[in-house]
Design an enzyme around this catalytic site. Structure first.
Site, PDB file in Angstrom:
ATOM      1  N   THR A   1       0.820  -1.209   0.000  1.00  0.00           N
ATOM      2  CA  THR A   1       0.000   0.000   0.000  1.00  0.00           C
ATOM      3  C   THR A   1       0.855   1.260   0.000  1.00  0.00           C
ATOM      4  OG1 THR A   1      -1.567   1.298   1.334  1.00  0.00           O
ATOM      5  CG2 THR A   1      -0.107  -0.172   2.520  1.00  0.00           C
TER       6      THR A   1
ATOM      7  N   TYR B   1      -2.105   0.570   9.902  1.00  0.00           N
ATOM      8  CA  TYR B   1      -2.310  -0.145   8.636  1.00  0.00           C
ATOM      9  C   TYR B   1      -1.041  -0.092   7.787  1.00  0.00           C
ATOM     10  CZ  TYR B   1      -3.737  -0.922   3.813  1.00  0.00           C
ATOM     11  OH  TYR B   1      -3.804  -1.372   2.516  1.00  0.00           O
TER      12      TYR B   1
END
Length: 330
Positions: A117, A141
């Site tokens: 990501t 995250y």
């Protein structure tokens, strides 16, 4: 020779499964259906409901189906949720990925494609963001994914497999043939939420933060069509099978749109002026994330085919309408 797709019943994973099947690959899907949907998996794929952290199961699947490549999508992905539940994210995204990598090593898997990501960059000092910039994720995250990248890099060196980590920017849209899309009713993706608002499935859209250092004060993101992203995974798989070296690459278009701009495009394409509420910033959201995307094109020969925000929005809206009809007939 099979490809194991973890999280293949989810949004991005299901599109990878479609692309693999379209070119005749043997596909095995492993998904615990915590956020995925069994009906998103075509019957041509072998589906096993289970967890990527179940090493006995994973090693059995690798042996039984002759798995030589792994595409790992299974993860929790909601940034604000990661801030409130960091231990859950480290367990699901990092600890289970470590278990999956170990199972792949034990099973002799030669190639791994990892779903990473742009959140690993945090608040980058330059834009568009190159892969070699210093990494400084600002939420659990992003940190959970960066730890997984490190584990993958170290394990590949120690155990002789090759990998590609693809750092996604903002994924949006749906399969152009209408076979899959973002199906989670409570997903937080902007285009998904705005499409639901346009179709009357939500009371409206909330914009979180209007005081960022961006042209209109709202967050700016690089939106990549989910089918283009799935095809980037195919290009990565081909690169590895052809003996290519391990790589870490951005997946984006190199152009950003603000939340307000995306909202206006959804209103234009849908023809509906839905309510918009302004609210304070959410924790963990960087102001701007735009990919520098030249490396993936040079290394993998990947070229976007759906680099048009109105097309992305139109297909997202069509998928929402298809879901509405599906749910109404259920």
């Amino acid at each position: 020779m099979a490809v194991l797709v973890s999280g293949g019943a989810g949004y991005i994973g299901s599109h990878m499964v479609l692309e693999l099947l379209d070119r005749g690959e043997k596909v095995v899907v492993l998904d615990n259906l915590s956020t995925g949907f069994w009906w998103a998996i075509p019957p041509e794929a072998t589906f096993i409901q289970g967890d990527v952290g179940d090493q006995e199961l994973v090693e059995k699947l690798i042996a039984e189906h002759g798995v030589t490549a792994l595409a790992h999508f299974a993860a929790r992905i909601v940034v604000p949720e990661s801030v409130s539940d960091p231990l859950g994210y480290y367990f699901n995204n990092t600890v289970k990925t470590r278990a999956l990598i170990e199972s792949a090593v034990r099973g002799g898997v030669k190639h791994v494609i990892f779903s990473s990501t742009a959140a690993v960059y945090g608040e980058p000092a330059v834009s568009p963001v190159p892969e070699e910039i210093a990494l400084n994720p600002i939420n659990p995250y992003g940190r959970s994914k960066l730890m997984s990248e490190w584990m993958l890099q170290d394990a590949a060196k120690a155990h002789g497999f090759s990998y590609i980590a693809l750092r996604y920017f903002n994924v949006a849209g749906a399969d152009p043939k209408g076979r899959s899309g973002q199906s989670s009713p409570n997903a937080t993706h902007l285009i998904k939420v705005a499409s639901q608002a346009a179709l009357g499935q939500r009371d409206g859209l909330t914009i979180f933060g209007t005081d960022y250092a961006t042209p209109d004060g709202t967050c700016v993101r690089d939106y990549i069509h989910v089918t283009d992203l799935a095809r980037a995974h195919l290009a990565a798989l081909d690169h590895l099978r052809d003996g290519g070296t391990s790589l870490t690459l951005n997946c984006g278009y190199g152009r950003g749109y603000s939340v307000k701009e995306v909202t206006e495009v959804v209103k234009k394409v849908s023809g509906i002026d839905f309510p918009v509420t302004l609210a304070a910033r959410r924790p963990g959201d960087p102001a701007s994330l735009i990919a520098r995307a030249d490396r993936i094109q040079a290394e993998l020969g990947w070229r976007p085919q759906h680099d048009d925000l109105e097309e992305i929005v139109g297909q997202a809206l069509a998928w929402e309408e298809k879901l509405r009809m599906k749910n109404a007939s259920a």
